[in-house]
Design an enzyme around this catalytic site. Structure first.
Site, PDB file in Angstrom:
ATOM      1  N   ASP A  95      -3.329  -1.793   0.056  1.00  0.00           N
ATOM      2  CA  ASP A  95      -3.553  -1.012  -1.168  1.00  0.00           C
ATOM      3  C   ASP A  95      -3.979   0.410  -0.789  1.00  0.00           C
ATOM      4  O   ASP A  95      -5.084   0.624  -0.290  1.00  0.00           O
ATOM      5  CB  ASP A  95      -4.635  -1.696  -2.011  1.00  0.00           C
ATOM      6  CG  ASP A  95      -4.751  -1.060  -3.384  1.00  0.00           C
ATOM      7  OD1 ASP A  95      -4.979   0.176  -3.466  1.00  0.00           O
ATOM      8  OD2 ASP A  95      -4.605  -1.776  -4.387  1.00  0.00           O
ATOM      9  N   ASP A 132      -7.248   1.826  -2.476  1.00  0.00           N
ATOM     10  CA  ASP A 132      -8.462   1.205  -1.936  1.00  0.00           C
ATOM     11  C   ASP A 132      -8.756   1.707  -0.522  1.00  0.00           C
ATOM     12  O   ASP A 132      -9.921   1.923  -0.161  1.00  0.00           O
ATOM     13  CB  ASP A 132      -8.315  -0.317  -1.907  1.00  0.00           C
ATOM     14  CG  ASP A 132      -8.535  -0.943  -3.280  1.00  0.00           C
ATOM     15  OD1 ASP A 132      -9.082  -0.245  -4.167  1.00  0.00           O
ATOM     16  OD2 ASP A 132      -8.151  -2.099  -3.471  1.00  0.00           O
ATOM     17  N   ARG A 138      -1.358   0.143 -11.948  1.00  0.00           N
ATOM     18  CA  ARG A 138      -0.488  -1.007 -12.199  1.00  0.00           C
ATOM     19  C   ARG A 138      -1.301  -2.125 -12.805  1.00  0.00           C
ATOM     20  O   ARG A 138      -2.337  -2.520 -12.263  1.00  0.00           O
ATOM     21  CB  ARG A 138       0.127  -1.511 -10.886  1.00  0.00           C
ATOM     22  CG  ARG A 138       1.103  -0.597 -10.270  1.00  0.00           C
ATOM     23  CD  ARG A 138       2.019  -1.302  -9.302  1.00  0.00           C
ATOM     24  NE  ARG A 138       1.369  -2.201  -8.355  1.00  0.00           N
ATOM     25  CZ  ARG A 138       2.021  -2.877  -7.421  1.00  0.00           C
ATOM     26  NH1 ARG A 138       3.339  -2.767  -7.332  1.00  0.00           N
ATOM     27  NH2 ARG A 138       1.388  -3.651  -6.585  1.00  0.00           N
TER      28      ARG A 138
END
Ligand code: PRP
Ligand code: URA
Length: 209
Positions: free
Chosen positions: A200, A203, A104
């Protein structure tokens, strides 16, 4: 209109509660994503067609059922979708794995494509797209568009957490697709993160934060 399935199985919900916890380590997070994917895969494939076969056991002939019809492909959206692949192929070892790389754009939140690799016979396969997070739905919608452009006719998507906005986007762009989630959360925040979500996913899986 495609259906939305929300898996309320106690084992899935228990594991999801640990996954959401900000104190969960990357190691445990990775393991949980894989385990949840496997449990979801079990539920999301319950409508696959089977055929009767006869099997010679050491004792007698048994009438059994085996998967029939189309072969499967698991299509993770990189990066975070990779975390769900092991759980899926544990249950469906014969599935091909094909990859779609999307990230994104941090400003526009629009998906940017950087990788796309399909098996030659992808159009003949039943495809399960996997990505832990269905937020705006932009990444999932783009991935499904690419697959349809390649002639794929049967596609379903499995995400661990969905946002109402992402579900609505998919239902508008691809009304033929069934959506499987373990939870449908409340909303997106101003950064298009799912609330309450889990942060996230990429991550947390790969320890990049
Ligand atoms: C995350 C996630 C989805 C996407 C969902 O990926 O894994 O692919 O965002 O958001 P959307 O529904 O609004 O498109 P990200 O772009 O962070 O890339 P990464 O997996 O490489 O970290
Ligand atoms: N991508 C993520 O990893 N998490 C979100 O909440 C939204 C998009």
């Amino acid at each position: 209109m495609g259906k939305v399935y929300i898996f309320d199985h106690p084992l899935i919900q228990h594991k999801l509660s640990i996954l959401r916890d900000e104190k969960t380590s990357s190691k445990e997070f990775r393991e949980l994503v894989s385990e949840i994917a496997m449990l979801m895969c079990f539920e999301a494939t319950r409508d696959l067609p089977v055929e009767e076969v006869e099997v010679q056991t050491p004792v007698a002939v048994a009438r059994c059922k085996r998967l029939a019809g189309k072969k499967l492909a698991v299509v993770p959206i990189l990066r975070a979708g990779l975390g769900m692949v092991d759980g899926m192929v544990n249950l469906i070892p014969a599935a091909k794995v094909a990859h779609i790389g999307l990230y994104r754009d941090p400003k526009t939140h629009e998906p940017v494509k950087y990788y796309y690799k399909m098996p030659a016979d992808i159009a003949e396969r039943e495809v399960i797209v996997v990505d832990p997070m269905l937020a705006t739905g932009g990444s999932a919608s783009a991935a499904i568009t690419f697959l349809k452009q390649d002639g794929v006719k049967h596609i379903r998507i499995m995400s661990i957490i969905g946002a109402p906005e992402g579900v609505a986007r998919l239902q508008k762009d691809h009304p033929d697709i069934d959506i499987y989630v373990a939870a449908l959360d409340d909303h997106l925040n101003e950064s298009c993160y799912i609330v309450p979500g889990l942060g996230d996913a990429g991550d947390r899986i790969f320890g990049t934060k």
